[in-house]
Design a protein around this motif. Sequence first.
Motif, short mmCIF file in Angstrom:
data_model
loop_
_atom_site.label_atom_id
_atom_site.label_comp_id
_atom_site.label_asym_id
_atom_site.label_seq_id
_atom_site.Cartn_x
_atom_site.Cartn_y
_atom_site.Cartn_z
N GLU A 1 1.16 4.22 -2.86
CA GLU A 1 0.89 5.62 -2.56
C GLU A 1 2.11 6.51 -2.76
N ALA B 1 4.96 6.43 -1.03
CA ALA B 1 5.60 6.82 0.23
C ALA B 1 7.12 6.64 0.15
N GLN C 1 0.83 -1.21 0.00
CA GLN C 1 0.00 0.00 0.00
C GLN C 1 0.87 1.26 0.00
#
Length: 91
Positions: free
Chosen positions: A41, A43, A37
């Motif tokens: 995204e 990150a 995830q």
Amino acid sequence: MTQTPPLDPDVADQAPTGPAMTSYDAHHIVTYIRLLQAEGEGADWREVARIVLRIDPDREPDRARNAYQSHLSRAKWMTEKGRLLRSAGSN
């Protein structure tokens, strides 16, 4: 009866690399999902290492980077083989 994997297990410096799902993998399903995830995204890997793997990349940059890369690689392997989604969804 299948047990729910822990939400925040301790991680090894290196994720497994073998061709079969291990008990380590089963205990780290949530970790793998969180890594995937976070990557999706966009990150920063240092933030992910700090939050998800609980390794401080400022104090241990090589360890943090290696753990991040090996666990993300294992998470991707798990999804490519279809095991992660089946394991995460079966109760």
